[in-house]
Scaffold this motif. Sequence first.
Motif: not given
Length: 98
Positions: A61-77
């Motif tokens: 897998g190659v991580l292309s984008k990353a996102y974070k919310n207020a609960k310190s949860e990460y969304k990884l594309e």
Amino acid sequence: MKNLFLSATIVLGSLTSFAATSAVSNTIVKTISVEDEYTEIKLEEVPTAVTDALKKAYPEGVLSKAYKNAKSEYKLEVTVGDKVGSLYANADGTWIKK
């Protein structure tokens, strides 16, 4: 006799107009979308626990984008081969099902 016939016709005609009215119904549909607000972060800001979990679960897998919310949860594309998908993880690298 004509008056009786005429008045009967008028009475019957007025009754049919009441029977022809249809009930009016209003249908209101509310759609509520509850979604955590993720903000894009730099790939360097993703915790090492999350990147290590990604390497362990998806070695190709190659991580292309990353996102974070207020609960310190990460969304990884993540891109694996020709497929692109989103993964969710806590800061300690635990996967979240969404």
